[in-house]
Design a protein around this motif. Sequence first.
Motif, short mmCIF file in Angstrom:
data_model
loop_
_atom_site.label_atom_id
_atom_site.label_comp_id
_atom_site.label_asym_id
_atom_site.label_seq_id
_atom_site.Cartn_x
_atom_site.Cartn_y
_atom_site.Cartn_z
N THR A 1 3.48 -6.71 -4.48
CA THR A 1 3.11 -6.53 -5.89
C THR A 1 2.75 -7.92 -6.40
O THR A 1 2.63 -8.87 -5.62
CB THR A 1 4.26 -5.89 -6.68
N LEU B 1 7.05 -6.33 -1.75
CA LEU B 1 7.69 -5.12 -2.30
C LEU B 1 8.93 -4.72 -1.51
O LEU B 1 9.76 -3.95 -2.02
CB LEU B 1 6.69 -3.95 -2.29
N ILE C 1 8.79 1.94 -3.88
CA ILE C 1 7.62 1.06 -3.80
C ILE C 1 6.36 1.77 -4.28
O ILE C 1 5.40 1.12 -4.70
CB ILE C 1 7.44 0.44 -2.40
N ASP D 1 5.75 0.60 -7.56
CA ASP D 1 5.61 -0.86 -7.64
C ASP D 1 6.95 -1.52 -7.94
O ASP D 1 7.02 -2.57 -8.59
CB ASP D 1 4.57 -1.25 -8.70
#
Length: 281
Positions: free
Chosen positions: A11, A21, A227, A230
């Motif tokens: 990210t 991430l 994930i 995000d």
Amino acid sequence: MTAPALSIPTTTLADGTAFPLIGFGTSSMKGVEGAHAIGAALRSGYRLIDSAAQYGNEAAVGQGLRDSGIDPDDAVVTTKVAGGDQGREAAREGYLGSLRRLGLDRAALVLIHWPNPSRGLALDTWRTLIDLKEEGKALHIGVSNFQPEQLQELIDATGVTPEVNQIQLSPALARPEAVAFHREHGIVTQAWGPLGGREGLAAQFALQKVATKHGVEPSQVSLRWAIDQDIVVIPKSMSPERQQANATLDAIQLDDEDRALLASLDLGEDAAWDSREHEEW
């Protein structure tokens, strides 16, 4: 046969810096065994390493980093200011002690571990973290376990927004209000306890059903769920095989039916540790 190097998605922090991430949690990893596990994780492709003064393992993290053979500048080492080190000067001294134990000139990310409102020192500590970043002694700064209103207090007083807030979060504790606040303010959400061990998440039928559907482990579903939003995860394991599995999530594609099942697991905000009451010094 050596496993292929992990390819970990990223990210971005508010300044545009790429940030993994999937990271590696290290709480309870100490001594030779801890250093070995941390070194193995780094060699396999992990780059984000989470640690804290309060864990009492920064020396093991530093040793694992040296043993891994990777360039320290390529590792995103995180540490946290312990509750007993809060305050304008104490936070600086505590952080410099962390760097000495880690064997680093600076950490990639330093967080305030808990707000500890009864002490009234979180804002002073935040001002010191701002100074450390301006001096180049820390690349990025943030907090851990802060509620939205506690974050807002820091922002209002200093004009500087934490880059990361690490909070208790999993499908059992989805924390939608906190995540929304973070998004609105450009704060990266990082999840501790992403596998929901405290909440008995792994035993829940809904999670097992989604895992069976995709032919993967329930833990991998929990991590993929995060994930996909995000949200950074920092699972921990001493096992190289489990370390590999925790960061091998590309093939899992959750659909709306999966997400609806996982949403049914949320115990609500009241089930999370409340940093307005829970303190760690």
